[in-house]
Structure formats: C-alpha cells, structure tokens
Design a protein around this motif. Structure first.
Motif, PDB file in Angstrom:
ATOM      1  N   PRO A 181       0.825  -1.221   0.000  1.00 52.39           N
ATOM      2  CA  PRO A 181       0.000   0.000   0.000  1.00 52.39           C
ATOM      3  C   PRO A 181       0.854   1.263   0.000  1.00 52.39           C
ATOM      4  CG  PRO A 181      -0.919  -1.605   1.517  1.00 52.39           C
ATOM      5  CD  PRO A 181       0.397  -2.161   1.058  1.00 52.39           C
ATOM      6  N   GLY A 182       0.314   2.287  -0.648  1.00 48.78           N
ATOM      7  CA  GLY A 182       1.019   3.556  -0.754  1.00 48.78           C
ATOM      8  C   GLY A 182       1.909   3.663  -1.961  1.00 48.78           C
ATOM      9  N   GLY A 183       2.000   2.598  -2.768  1.00 46.14           N
ATOM     10  CA  GLY A 183       2.839   2.636  -3.956  1.00 46.14           C
ATOM     11  C   GLY A 183       4.248   2.153  -3.738  1.00 46.14           C
ATOM     12  N   ALA A 184       4.551   1.617  -2.547  1.00 45.79           N
ATOM     13  CA  ALA A 184       5.879   1.054  -2.316  1.00 45.79           C
ATOM     14  C   ALA A 184       6.046  -0.210  -3.153  1.00 45.79           C
ATOM     15  CB  ALA A 184       6.065   0.735  -0.835  1.00 45.79           C
ATOM     16  N   VAL A 185       7.264  -0.410  -3.678  1.00 47.18           N
ATOM     17  CA  VAL A 185       7.477  -1.529  -4.584  1.00 47.18           C
ATOM     18  C   VAL A 185       8.922  -1.998  -4.503  1.00 47.18           C
ATOM     19  CG1 VAL A 185       7.863   0.100  -6.493  1.00 47.18           C
ATOM     20  CG2 VAL A 185       7.382  -2.286  -6.997  1.00 47.18           C
ATOM     21  N   TYR A 186       9.080  -3.304  -4.520  1.00 46.92           N
ATOM     22  CA  TYR A 186      10.401  -3.922  -4.679  1.00 46.92           C
ATOM     23  C   TYR A 186      10.437  -4.519  -6.078  1.00 46.92           C
ATOM     24  CZ  TYR A 186      13.250  -8.132  -4.977  1.00 46.92           C
ATOM     25  OH  TYR A 186      14.084  -9.120  -5.433  1.00 46.92           O
ATOM     26  N   PHE A 187      11.503  -4.229  -6.827  1.00 48.59           N
ATOM     27  CA  PHE A 187      11.607  -4.786  -8.175  1.00 48.59           C
ATOM     28  C   PHE A 187      13.060  -5.145  -8.454  1.00 48.59           C
ATOM     29  CE2 PHE A 187      12.171  -0.247  -8.565  1.00 48.59           C
ATOM     30  CZ  PHE A 187      13.109  -0.058  -9.559  1.00 48.59           C
ATOM     31  N   ARG A 188      13.254  -5.940  -9.492  1.00 46.28           N
ATOM     32  CA  ARG A 188      14.591  -6.389  -9.875  1.00 46.28           C
ATOM     33  C   ARG A 188      14.748  -6.275 -11.389  1.00 46.28           C
ATOM     34  NH1 ARG A 188      11.937 -10.716  -7.338  1.00 46.28           N
ATOM     35  NH2 ARG A 188      10.815 -12.048  -8.819  1.00 46.28           N
ATOM     36  N   MET A 189      15.981  -6.107 -11.820  1.00 53.21           N
ATOM     37  CA  MET A 189      16.215  -6.014 -13.261  1.00 53.21           C
ATOM     38  C   MET A 189      17.624  -6.494 -13.588  1.00 53.21           C
ATOM     39  SD  MET A 189      16.451  -1.898 -13.781  1.00 53.21           S
ATOM     40  CE  MET A 189      17.711  -0.913 -12.996  1.00 53.21           C
ATOM     41  N   ASP A 190      17.760  -6.938 -14.811  1.00 52.69           N
ATOM     42  CA  ASP A 190      19.028  -7.434 -15.343  1.00 52.69           C
ATOM     43  C   ASP A 190      19.332  -6.615 -16.585  1.00 52.69           C
ATOM     44  OD1 ASP A 190      21.221  -8.793 -16.202  1.00 52.69           O
ATOM     45  OD2 ASP A 190      20.195 -10.687 -16.617  1.00 52.69           O
ATOM     46  N   ALA A 191      19.868  -5.431 -16.377  1.00 52.96           N
ATOM     47  CA  ALA A 191      20.058  -4.486 -17.478  1.00 52.96           C
ATOM     48  C   ALA A 191      21.017  -5.016 -18.534  1.00 52.96           C
ATOM     49  CB  ALA A 191      20.560  -3.148 -16.933  1.00 52.96           C
ATOM     50  N   ASP A 192      21.996  -5.825 -18.139  1.00 53.08           N
ATOM     51  CA  ASP A 192      22.992  -6.340 -19.082  1.00 53.08           C
ATOM     52  C   ASP A 192      22.623  -7.709 -19.636  1.00 53.08           C
ATOM     53  OD1 ASP A 192      24.586  -4.078 -18.657  1.00 53.08           O
ATOM     54  OD2 ASP A 192      25.515  -4.988 -16.891  1.00 53.08           O
ATOM     55  N   PHE A 197      21.022 -10.109 -11.438  1.00 54.26           N
ATOM     56  CA  PHE A 197      19.949  -9.159 -11.188  1.00 54.26           C
ATOM     57  C   PHE A 197      20.368  -8.098 -10.174  1.00 54.26           C
ATOM     58  CE2 PHE A 197      17.405 -12.424 -13.138  1.00 54.26           C
ATOM     59  CZ  PHE A 197      16.383 -11.722 -13.756  1.00 54.26           C
ATOM     60  N   GLU A 198      19.916  -6.889 -10.438  1.00 55.35           N
ATOM     61  CA  GLU A 198      20.006  -5.822  -9.454  1.00 55.35           C
ATOM     62  C   GLU A 198      18.652  -5.702  -8.764  1.00 55.35           C
ATOM     63  OE1 GLU A 198      21.052  -2.363 -11.608  1.00 55.35           O
ATOM     64  OE2 GLU A 198      23.149  -2.934 -11.906  1.00 55.35           O
ATOM     65  N   HIS A 199      18.665  -5.385  -7.488  1.00 57.72           N
ATOM     66  CA  HIS A 199      17.451  -5.320  -6.692  1.00 57.72           C
ATOM     67  C   HIS A 199      17.238  -3.883  -6.227  1.00 57.72           C
ATOM     68  CE1 HIS A 199      17.201  -9.774  -6.383  1.00 57.72           C
ATOM     69  NE2 HIS A 199      18.514  -9.662  -6.514  1.00 57.72           N
ATOM     70  N   TRP A 200      15.972  -3.412  -6.363  1.00 59.87           N
ATOM     71  CA  TRP A 200      15.673  -2.014  -6.107  1.00 59.87           C
ATOM     72  C   TRP A 200      14.419  -1.892  -5.249  1.00 59.87           C
ATOM     73  CZ3 TRP A 200      18.783   1.937  -8.160  1.00 59.87           C
ATOM     74  CH2 TRP A 200      19.732   1.507  -9.090  1.00 59.87           C
ATOM     75  N   TYR A 201      14.368  -0.782  -4.532  1.00 59.86           N
ATOM     76  CA  TYR A 201      13.214  -0.481  -3.687  1.00 59.86           C
ATOM     77  C   TYR A 201      12.807   0.969  -3.917  1.00 59.86           C
ATOM     78  CZ  TYR A 201      10.762   0.995   0.562  1.00 59.86           C
ATOM     79  OH  TYR A 201       9.870   1.533   1.438  1.00 59.86           O
ATOM     80  N   LEU A 202      11.505   1.164  -4.174  1.00 57.27           N
ATOM     81  CA  LEU A 202      10.950   2.501  -4.334  1.00 57.27           C
ATOM     82  C   LEU A 202       9.938   2.720  -3.223  1.00 57.27           C
ATOM     83  CD1 LEU A 202      10.725   5.126  -5.984  1.00 57.27           C
ATOM     84  CD2 LEU A 202       8.981   4.004  -7.382  1.00 57.27           C
ATOM     85  N   ASP A 203      10.246   3.642  -2.327  1.00 62.32           N
ATOM     86  CA  ASP A 203       9.366   3.918  -1.193  1.00 62.32           C
ATOM     87  C   ASP A 203       8.135   4.671  -1.666  1.00 62.32           C
ATOM     88  OD1 ASP A 203       8.388   4.035   1.315  1.00 62.32           O
ATOM     89  OD2 ASP A 203      10.092   5.077   2.212  1.00 62.32           O
TER      90      ASP A 203
END
Length: 441
Positions: A181-192, A197-203
């Motif tokens: 809730p609130g739009g918080a999100v954990y995501f991962r990506m493999d840009a190369d 994978f890199e792991h990211w968090y957006l509060d």
C-alpha cells in the motif's frame, strides 16, 4: 492375393498420418496407442470416439483402395488427393472436434447487475502484482495500473486518481517482485542480460528508487515487502551438505540496507515452505507449507492459529486470500476439469465452478467479506469461449454482477475497499478501467 485383402492391408497406412500441432506432432497410430494405454482411462467415451474415428478413416481408405485396385492405374492418382484430405480430417477431429466435446462447455449465464460506474480511466489496465494474501491493497483501496507505454501507477478513489510510479524495467529482464500500500514496490532487473539481477526499492514517498544489496548466499532472492515498517522479509532454508532440508528461518531487514534479525521458523523442518507476506507491525507472517497449508506465524516463528487447509484445491501456492475471519482459495490448474473457487467467510461458505474450457485469471475479495470478484478466460486454443468478469455473493454463491469480454481479454479485477470494484474492459481494441460502485447492504 484377393483385392479386398490387399486393400485391407494397405488401409493401415492411415495410422501413419501425422497429427501435427504447434508444439510438435506424432503419428495417428502412436496417438491412439497412448490413448489406449491409459491416456483416456478416465474418459471411456472420448476413447471410443478416438478409436471410432480412426476406424472410420481406415474403412474409407479400404473402400477407396478396393475401388482403385479394380480399375485402371489412373485411379491411383486419387490417392494424391485422399492423403492430404485424410491428414486434415485427422488433425481437425483429434485436435479440435473431439476435444471440444469433452473440454469445452457453453457458458449461457446472462449478464446481470446494474452497478453504476463511479469513474473511468482510458488507456490503462489494472495489473495483478505480488502483494501477499492478506488483502492489503484491497483494504487500502488501491490497485496498480499499467499504461500502453509500459509505465505503472497506483489508482485509488475518489475520482480514479492515479499516482505514477517511476519504474524502469527493461524488456523481459525486469520484473516487479512485490508491491505494498502507498505505492511502495520492490523490483529487480538485469540491465545487461547476463543473469545478474540488481534489486531495487521505491518507497511510497520517494521519487527515485534505491538499490538493495542481495544476500550473496541466496541464488534467487525473493523477499516480501512491509511498507508500514519499511522492512523486507524473506525465508532462508538450512540444508545439509547433500542438500537435504534441515529447517527454515525468517530474516527481517530494515530498509534499505539496515540491520537484520533472524529467527527460526517452527514448522516441519523438512517441509517445502514459502513466505507469502509479512505484517511486522501486527507481528504476523503468512507461510505456505507443502503447497497446501497456510500458517499465520508470529515473530518468534511459532504458529499463532491453526493452519488453513483448502481441501478442495489441489495446489494453493499464491491463489489464496486471507480475509477477516475467513479465506478464499481457487484452482491455479486443473486437468480436463472445471476450475473452482471455494471460500469460508463469516458471511457464508461455498464453492463456485467455472464451465470447462476456462481458467481463473484473477480473484479479488471484498474486505468486508460480502463479495468475491473473479475474471475467467478461455484456456484452450480451440473453441470460442468468451472471457467474463463475475461477482459472487459470499453468503449464497449467487452471481450479482456479470459482464462478458472479448476472448483473451484476461481482465484483472480488484476491490478498492468494500464500495468500489475496478475492472479492465476492452472496447474497440483499447483498454479502459471502470470503477464500479458496489451496492451497500
């Protein structure tokens, strides 16, 4: 040798006809042998039709061959036309006509319900993202949406307000792991695209994501997110040198890379376990054991109540929602059978079955436990089963709202609190989200 015997022997060439489909192919004889050797043990009528059609094809070849053998050699040219006709007929019968008789049921239920539309948003569609099993988004009155350009946002009421979330997920190498809730999100990506994978968090109140450090000892890190306490939690498995499971532990980390706490999980140490979500403020975590039982455990790792076992559902996995005083579960996969939704809620218990030929795309539960919304879509490449969005009254299992959609719409549905329901509709090949007002009482 008598012509009829030659024709009879040559007619067995029918069983060399290829049965070709998009995933490969086989010969008619091998197909029938597999069916006779237990492949249709539970469907004797289906087996009889399979064999009967093959015998019909062989009989047709027998009479044609007998006619050819009794005339001039020019009659053999007929086989050039008969062979492709036989192949087409076999593919049509065995991959479409006969399976449809047993795998597809007509859905003749009328559209019902006249719920007013509170607001609409064109050009977006609701999406189902991992958010645990505790109706956290439904209680918050939120649903994630995606635009045609691939950008994400969070829709809430009143007025279908959308808050955009700045996520960069390149191609197939990025994925959202968990939302809160609130739009918080954990995501991962493999840009190369190198498997790292890199792991990211957006509060919820941040404008840019922060990178997370993944545990080096875990190959596939899949934490769950608790936005209220700003923490991640995940399951660790203790194994012997030979790979045998010895036990489990829960790890809780303060975001983004703060201190970690680790405590043992006191369930069957050799079981297959999966952490579904964590409400750390309330001191409760939901854990799935052996794909069948859901435990609510405290921060000491002990169960705080008896596990839930939806006995009619073969494999629960994440197709389960824990509501106030009850639960809802549904089939993720069934072989040649009707998919089911089953529930035990304070307002009532019940089971709802989907006509054959369709699977369950999404389910949402009213936080008050009055309604269950589900989206169904055809799961066969044959037939013309339409998609449908259905709302069931939990008290008696009756449909209170239904709308049909074009085939393969695969709409996601989501309650926004107990008074609104968000539905993705496809009109003139364009998506739109309608938020319906749910009648009170």
């Amino acid at each position: 040798m008598a012509r009829w015997l030659v024709a009879f022997l040559l007619s067995f060439v029918v069983y060399l006809v290829p049965i070709v489909h998009v995933h490969g192919g086989t010969l008619l004889g091998i197909y029938l042998w597999a069916a006779l050797d237990g492949g249709r043990a539970d469907e004797p009528l289906w087996l009889a039709l399979d064999v009967g059609f093959a015998v019909l094809l062989q009989a047709a070849w027998f009479f044609v061959l007998r006619w050819i053998l009794r005339g001039s050699r020019l009659r053999w040219l007929l086989l050039a036309a008969l062979a492709p006709v036989t192949a087409v007929a076999a593919v049509w019968a065995y991959l479409a006509l006969i399976p449809m008789l047993f795998l597809l049921e007509a859905d003749t239920a009328p559209e019902t319900g006249d719920w007013p539309v509170a607001c609409s948003v064109p050009g977006v569609s609701t999406v189902g993202l991992p958010a645990g099993v505790t109706l956290a988004l439904e209680r918050a009155g939120e649903v994630w949406v995606r635009s045609a350009d691939g950008s994400y946002g969070v829709l809430s009421m009143p007025g279908c307000r959308i808050v955009r979330r700045d996520l960069f997920l390149p191609g197939v190498y990025g994925s959202i792991g968990y939302v809160a809730p609130g739009g918080a999100v954990y995501f991962r990506m493999d840009a190369d695209a190198d498997g790292a994978f890199e792991h990211w968090y957006l509060d919820s109140d941040a404008t840019a994501p922060r990178q997370l450090m993944a545990p080096t000892e875990i190959a596939h890190w899949t934490p769950v997110l608790d936005a209220e306490t700003k923490a991640l939690a995940w399951l660790e498995i203790d194994r012997s040198q030979r790979g045998k499971i010895l036990g489990h532990a829960i790890v809780v980390r303060t975001l983004p890379d703060g201190p970690q706490n680790r405590f043992p999980l006191h369930i069957d140490p050799t079981a297959n376990a999966q952490l579904l979500d964590a409400d750390l403020a309330a001191g409760r975590l939901n854990v799935l054991r052996n794909y069948r039982e859901i435990f609510a455990v405290g921060l000491d790792g002990w169960a705080v109540e008896h596990p839930v076992r939806p006995t009619e559902i073969d494999h629960v996995v994440t197709n389960f929602r824990r509501a106030e005083g009850g639960w809802v579960a549904w089939d993720g996969y069934r072989e040649n059978e009707r998919y089911r939704v089953t529930w035990s809620l304070p307002s009532g218990n019940g089971r709802y079955e989907i006509p054959k030929g369709r699977g369950i795309t999404a389910v949402s539960v009213d936080p008050a436990g009055r309604h269950i919304a589900l989206s169904v879509s055809g799961n066969l490449s044959i037939g013309s089963a339409r998609d449908a969005v259905i709302v069931i009254r939990a008290a008696d299992g009756a449909e209170v709202w239904r709308r049909y959609q074009p085939r393969y719409t695969r709409s996601h549905v989501a309650f926004l609190g107990s008074r609104h329901l968000a539905v993705t509709l496809i009109l003139d090949a364009a998506s739109r989200v309608d938020v319906l007002e749910v009648p009170a009482g």
